[in-house]
Design a protein around this motif. Structure first.
Motif, PDB file in Angstrom:
ATOM      1  N   MET A  53     -24.868 -76.944 -30.337  1.00 14.64           N
ATOM      2  CA  MET A  53     -26.048 -77.781 -29.815  1.00 14.64           C
ATOM      3  C   MET A  53     -26.794 -78.005 -31.115  1.00 14.64           C
ATOM      4  SD  MET A  53     -26.776 -77.769 -25.561  1.00 14.64           S
ATOM      5  CE  MET A  53     -27.725 -78.831 -25.761  1.00 14.64           C
ATOM      6  N   SER A  56     -25.352 -79.387 -34.266  1.00 22.15           N
ATOM      7  CA  SER A  56     -24.938 -80.745 -34.049  1.00 22.15           C
ATOM      8  C   SER A  56     -25.979 -81.805 -33.925  1.00 22.15           C
ATOM      9  CB  SER A  56     -23.696 -81.228 -33.342  1.00 22.15           C
ATOM     10  OG  SER A  56     -24.301 -80.777 -31.864  1.00 22.15           O
ATOM     11  N   GLU A  58     -27.008 -82.240 -30.889  1.00 28.05           N
ATOM     12  CA  GLU A  58     -26.879 -82.968 -29.732  1.00 28.05           C
ATOM     13  C   GLU A  58     -27.804 -82.590 -28.480  1.00 28.05           C
ATOM     14  OE1 GLU A  58     -22.599 -83.532 -27.035  1.00 28.05           O
ATOM     15  OE2 GLU A  58     -22.693 -83.164 -29.413  1.00 28.05           O
ATOM     16  N   GLN A  59     -28.125 -83.682 -27.602  1.00 23.98           N
ATOM     17  CA  GLN A  59     -28.905 -83.074 -26.546  1.00 23.98           C
ATOM     18  C   GLN A  59     -28.248 -82.637 -25.458  1.00 23.98           C
ATOM     19  OE1 GLN A  59     -32.416 -83.486 -26.791  1.00 23.98           O
ATOM     20  NE2 GLN A  59     -32.055 -83.867 -28.791  1.00 23.98           N
ATOM     21  N   HIS A  70     -16.377 -83.250 -21.990  1.00 22.53           N
ATOM     22  CA  HIS A  70     -17.267 -83.654 -23.122  1.00 22.53           C
ATOM     23  C   HIS A  70     -17.184 -82.694 -24.377  1.00 22.53           C
ATOM     24  CE1 HIS A  70     -21.354 -84.349 -24.500  1.00 22.53           C
ATOM     25  NE2 HIS A  70     -21.606 -83.089 -24.574  1.00 22.53           N
ATOM     26  N   PHE A  74     -16.455 -83.851 -28.135  1.00 19.45           N
ATOM     27  CA  PHE A  74     -17.276 -83.478 -29.221  1.00 19.45           C
ATOM     28  C   PHE A  74     -16.301 -83.023 -30.366  1.00 19.45           C
ATOM     29  CE2 PHE A  74     -19.358 -79.797 -31.489  1.00 19.45           C
ATOM     30  CZ  PHE A  74     -20.595 -80.562 -31.884  1.00 19.45           C
TER      31      PHE A  74
END
Length: 106
Positions: A53, A56, A58-59, A70, A74
């Motif tokens: 996370m 990247s 990403e939240q 998911h 990704f």
């Protein structure tokens, strides 16, 4: 950081966490290898998720889709980004995975 990850794994395994794929996975590990090993394995898995996370940007989204779908989404985005960035390709006959390749036909 290690202590915090281990404590998070301990809480996930010993307290009520509804509908957690990570908890289900860790309980299966506990049945095979014992609760102490399961806590360490879950702590490592949490560290890997957090690292991905952060890398990247990403939240965290608590959504209805499964963690597996998911993760596959990704991985697909990363693969597309690598292919468009001009990185090298995998050898012929290899299955493309982010950051590595696995020869087919073993």
């Amino acid at each position: 950081m290690r202590v915090a990850l281990y404590e998070a794994a301990n809480v996930m395994l010993t307290r009520l966490v509804n509908g957690s794929a990570l908890k289900s996975w860790a309980l299966a590990v506990a049945n095979r290898a014992g609760m102490r090993n399961a806590k360490v394995a879950l702590a490592r898995k949490l560290a890997v998720v957090l690292h991905r996370m952060m890398r990247s940007g990403e939240q965290f989204l608590r959504a209805s889709r499964t963690a597996l779908s998911h993760a596959e989404e990704f991985d697909e985005r990363i693969s597309r980004r690598r292919n468009t960035a001009g990185h090298g390709t995998s050898p012929a006959g290899a299955k493309s995975l982010p950051g590595r390749w696995i020869p087919l036909g073993r």
